[in-house]
Design a protein around this motif. Structure first.
Motif, PDB file in Angstrom:
ATOM      1  N   GLU A 128       0.789  -1.207   0.327  1.00  0.00           N
ATOM      2  CA  GLU A 128       0.081   0.180   0.045  1.00  0.00           C
ATOM      3  C   GLU A 128       0.986   1.152   0.102  1.00  0.00           C
ATOM      4  N   ILE A 129       0.503   2.207  -0.950  1.00  0.00           N
ATOM      5  CA  ILE A 129       1.374   3.532  -1.029  1.00  0.00           C
ATOM      6  C   ILE A 129       0.335   4.647  -0.909  1.00  0.00           C
ATOM      7  N   ILE A 130       0.612   5.418   0.198  1.00  0.00           N
ATOM      8  CA  ILE A 130      -0.143   6.555   0.547  1.00  0.00           C
ATOM      9  C   ILE A 130       0.756   7.705   0.155  1.00  0.00           C
ATOM     10  N   LEU A 131       0.201   8.635  -0.797  1.00  0.00           N
ATOM     11  CA  LEU A 131       0.795   9.699  -1.409  1.00  0.00           C
ATOM     12  C   LEU A 131       0.419  11.125  -1.093  1.00  0.00           C
ATOM     13  N   GLY A 132       1.132  11.877  -0.435  1.00  0.00           N
ATOM     14  CA  GLY A 132       0.768  13.251   0.058  1.00  0.00           C
ATOM     15  C   GLY A 132       1.097  14.258  -1.174  1.00  0.00           C
ATOM     16  N   ILE A 133       0.400  14.903  -1.808  1.00  0.00           N
ATOM     17  CA  ILE A 133       0.524  15.711  -3.079  1.00  0.00           C
ATOM     18  C   ILE A 133       0.560  17.184  -2.774  1.00  0.00           C
ATOM     19  N   GLY A 134       0.710  17.640  -1.740  1.00  0.00           N
ATOM     20  CA  GLY A 134       0.832  18.964  -1.470  1.00  0.00           C
ATOM     21  C   GLY A 134       2.143  19.734  -1.749  1.00  0.00           C
ATOM     22  N   GLY A 135       2.256  20.892  -2.204  1.00  0.00           N
ATOM     23  CA  GLY A 135       3.379  21.513  -2.169  1.00  0.00           C
ATOM     24  C   GLY A 135       4.136  21.483  -3.833  1.00  0.00           C
ATOM     25  N   SER A 136       3.450  21.032  -4.456  1.00  0.00           N
ATOM     26  CA  SER A 136       4.214  20.371  -5.893  1.00  0.00           C
ATOM     27  C   SER A 136       4.525  21.862  -6.722  1.00  0.00           C
ATOM     28  N   ALA A 137       5.602  21.542  -7.369  1.00  0.00           N
ATOM     29  CA  ALA A 137       6.035  22.473  -8.299  1.00  0.00           C
ATOM     30  C   ALA A 137       5.783  22.395  -9.904  1.00  0.00           C
ATOM     31  N   THR A 138       4.864  21.500  -9.864  1.00  0.00           N
ATOM     32  CA  THR A 138       4.605  20.868 -11.229  1.00  0.00           C
ATOM     33  C   THR A 138       3.048  21.249 -12.037  1.00  0.00           C
ATOM     34  N   ASN A 139       3.034  21.005 -13.018  1.00  0.00           N
ATOM     35  CA  ASN A 139       1.738  21.045 -13.779  1.00  0.00           C
ATOM     36  C   ASN A 139       1.662  20.142 -15.081  1.00  0.00           C
ATOM     37  N   ASP A 140       2.152  18.962 -14.897  1.00  0.00           N
ATOM     38  CA  ASP A 140       2.625  17.915 -15.852  1.00  0.00           C
ATOM     39  C   ASP A 140       1.399  16.728 -15.746  1.00  0.00           C
ATOM     40  N   GLY A 141       0.365  16.920 -14.977  1.00  0.00           N
ATOM     41  CA  GLY A 141      -0.675  16.001 -15.163  1.00  0.00           C
ATOM     42  C   GLY A 141      -0.250  14.703 -14.666  1.00  0.00           C
ATOM     43  N   GLY A 142       0.775  14.513 -14.093  1.00  0.00           N
ATOM     44  CA  GLY A 142       1.390  13.226 -13.376  1.00  0.00           C
ATOM     45  C   GLY A 142       2.026  12.602 -14.570  1.00  0.00           C
ATOM     46  N   MET A 143       2.669  13.244 -15.685  1.00  0.00           N
ATOM     47  CA  MET A 143       3.455  12.517 -16.654  1.00  0.00           C
ATOM     48  C   MET A 143       4.503  11.921 -16.200  1.00  0.00           C
ATOM     49  N   GLY A 144       5.162  13.005 -15.507  1.00  0.00           N
ATOM     50  CA  GLY A 144       6.613  12.598 -14.844  1.00  0.00           C
ATOM     51  C   GLY A 144       6.612  11.327 -14.093  1.00  0.00           C
ATOM     52  N   MET A 145       5.722  11.472 -13.067  1.00  0.00           N
ATOM     53  CA  MET A 145       5.516  10.312 -12.288  1.00  0.00           C
ATOM     54  C   MET A 145       5.186   9.073 -12.932  1.00  0.00           C
ATOM     55  N   ALA A 146       4.270   9.054 -14.113  1.00  0.00           N
ATOM     56  CA  ALA A 146       4.042   7.890 -14.879  1.00  0.00           C
ATOM     57  C   ALA A 146       5.151   7.471 -15.555  1.00  0.00           C
ATOM     58  N   THR A 147       6.170   8.419 -15.928  1.00  0.00           N
ATOM     59  CA  THR A 147       7.373   8.189 -16.680  1.00  0.00           C
ATOM     60  C   THR A 147       8.058   7.155 -16.094  1.00  0.00           C
ATOM     61  N   ALA A 148       8.315   7.423 -14.577  1.00  0.00           N
ATOM     62  CA  ALA A 148       9.148   6.666 -13.768  1.00  0.00           C
ATOM     63  C   ALA A 148       8.420   5.349 -13.565  1.00  0.00           C
ATOM     64  N   LEU A 149       7.508   4.999 -13.803  1.00  0.00           N
ATOM     65  CA  LEU A 149       6.567   3.727 -13.588  1.00  0.00           C
ATOM     66  C   LEU A 149       6.467   2.976 -14.894  1.00  0.00           C
ATOM     67  N   GLY A 150       7.181   3.525 -15.973  1.00  0.00           N
ATOM     68  CA  GLY A 150       7.165   2.628 -17.003  1.00  0.00           C
ATOM     69  C   GLY A 150       6.257   3.197 -18.232  1.00  0.00           C
ATOM     70  N   TYR A 151       5.528   4.064 -18.235  1.00  0.00           N
ATOM     71  CA  TYR A 151       4.668   4.752 -19.040  1.00  0.00           C
ATOM     72  C   TYR A 151       5.434   5.642 -20.154  1.00  0.00           C
ATOM     73  N   GLN A 152       5.214   5.533 -21.243  1.00  0.00           N
ATOM     74  CA  GLN A 152       5.693   6.285 -22.134  1.00  0.00           C
ATOM     75  C   GLN A 152       4.535   7.327 -23.029  1.00  0.00           C
ATOM     76  N   PHE A 153       4.967   8.810 -23.062  1.00  0.00           N
ATOM     77  CA  PHE A 153       4.029   9.710 -23.850  1.00  0.00           C
ATOM     78  C   PHE A 153       4.707  10.251 -25.061  1.00  0.00           C
ATOM     79  N   LEU A 154       4.111   9.587 -26.057  1.00  0.00           N
ATOM     80  CA  LEU A 154       4.266   9.676 -27.336  1.00  0.00           C
ATOM     81  C   LEU A 154       3.737  11.163 -28.300  1.00  0.00           C
ATOM     82  N   ASP A 155       4.567  11.591 -29.160  1.00  0.00           N
ATOM     83  CA  ASP A 155       4.020  12.764 -30.000  1.00  0.00           C
ATOM     84  C   ASP A 155       3.246  12.074 -31.293  1.00  0.00           C
ATOM     85  N   GLU A 156       2.812  12.930 -32.044  1.00  0.00           N
ATOM     86  CA  GLU A 156       2.305  12.361 -33.232  1.00  0.00           C
ATOM     87  C   GLU A 156       3.286  11.657 -34.191  1.00  0.00           C
TER      88      GLU A 156
END
Length: 378
Positions: A128-156
């Motif tokens: 079980e992982i509990i995540l506190g998300i206060g105080g972030s410096a980001t506006n990436d929709g969680g893309m960075g977090m997901a990238t570290a977990l193996g997701y890839q975000f592709l362009d056209e």
């Protein structure tokens, strides 16, 4: 008499545990045989990590991750091997506290480091992982977090995009072939007390972007990017993230956590009370004593005192709030439903003087409250 002491901290003055110790001293002067249960709490904001560490009996795990601007830093999270629970604060890897004012620019920042902490916790066997998300410096929709977990975000063109806010508008496809093997076998809970949608005038970019270095022009670009991101998610995962209350929290991390980790969004104070077995502590309680540094309008929405009051009301237990200062009118105090409210300040002086005297002033306030109870009890 049974008292449950359940405060937040006095920021810059007393920890929740010190609050409990001070109040206990004051109560015991009047009710020496009283049963005292100490349950320091937090609402998912600053200081939550110390409270969680207390209840989980967790150890701090140090990890080298990338900060919001992709620089290597030493960060960490809490892990209880006994319970199989990890607690991660987004601000420790992706927070604005890691950047200078000049460096704040959520067009260029990433939540990658937060994802690296999550991946490390998964590798350690967290169930079980509990995540506190206060105080972030980001506006990436969680893309960075997901990238570290193996997701890839592709362009056209099928090229992998750097996971930053500026690139939200370029995402056309999300590759899920290499996601972390333990991701779907782990429970994720996110402490989220805001209800902002992902995009629009009340969304992540418009409401929080300017605080994170976004210019008015940047805000428009980011908001359009979040709309595009939502459309890609809808098409690929069949999930309407715009309809999720809190999707816009932490620059869209609310949406990202739900989609990419299957997380549930819940209030920070509720999560901490669950860890503290708070409801069990309330059995046969005569009073709950809570408090925070400043009682104001923000207190009424998702903060510790509001959470305590909600649970107390369900069990018909009176609540006393002993606060550093009180900035509510009598009419506003009536709305809170609190049975006793006081400021512990008892002399005129500077803020620093007041902070230094907090422990003794709180003990005195507790003693006065106990005396009042004694004289009015049948």
């Amino acid at each position: 008499m049974k008292f449950v002491i359940a405060p937040d901290k006095y920021k810059g003055s007393l920890t929740g545990q010190q609050f409990c110790e001070s109040v206990e001293l004051g109560l015991k002067r009047v009710f020496p045989k009283a049963e005292i249960v100490k349950k320091p709490l937090a609402d998912g904001g600053d200081g939550t990590i110390e409270v969680v560490k207390h209840y989980l009996r967790a150890e701090t795990v140090s990890v080298t991750v990338q900060d919001p601007l992709f620089r290597k830093i030493e960060s960490g999270y809490l892990f209880s091997k006994e319970k199989g629970i990890a607690f991660i604060e987004m601000s420790e890897a992706s927070g604005y506290k890691l950047l200078s004012k000049e460096e704040l620019n959520c067009m260029q920042t990433t939540s990658l480091g937060t994802g690296q902490l999550i991946a490390h916790a998964l590798d350690q066997g967290a169930k079980e992982i509990i995540l506190g998300i206060g105080g972030s410096a980001t506006n990436d929709g969680g893309m960075g977090m997901a990238t570290a977990l193996g997701y890839q975000f592709l362009d056209e063109n099928g090229e992998v995009l750097s996971p930053i806010g500026k690139n939200l508008s370029k995402v056309t496809e999300i590759n899920t072939k290499n996601i972390h093997s333990k991701l779907m076998h782990t429970t994720f809970k996110v402490a989220c007390d805001v209800k902002n949608p992902l995009y629009g005038k009340q969304g992540a970019a418009y409401v929080y972007g300017p605080q994170k270095g976004a210019s008015p022009e940047d805000v428009i670009v980011l908001d359009e990017g979040l709309q595009n991101f939502a459309q890609v998610i809808q098409k690929q995962f069949g999930r309407d993230v715009q309809s999720i209350p809190g999707a816009g929290a932490a620059g869209g991390m609310g949406a990202g956590a739900v989609v990419f980790m299957g997380a549930s969004l819940t209030s920070g104070i509720d999560l901490v009370m669950e860890m503290a077995n708070f409801e069990e502590a309330l059995i046969d309680a005569d009073w709950i004593i809570t408090g925070e540094g400043r009682l104001d309008n923000q207190t009424l929405s998702g903060k510790t005192i509001a959470g305590v009051q909600k649970v107390a009301k369900e069990r018909n237990i009176p609540v006393a709030a002993l606060c550093g200062s009180v900035a509510l009118s009598m009419e506003e105090l009536e709305v809170t439903g609190l049975h006793y409210v006081t400021s512990i300040l008892n002399q005129v002086g500077s803020l620093e003087t007041a902070k230094r005297a907090s422990f003794k002033n709180l003990e005195m306030a507790s003693y006065n409250f106990a005396n009042l109870l004694k004289t009015t009890s049948p």
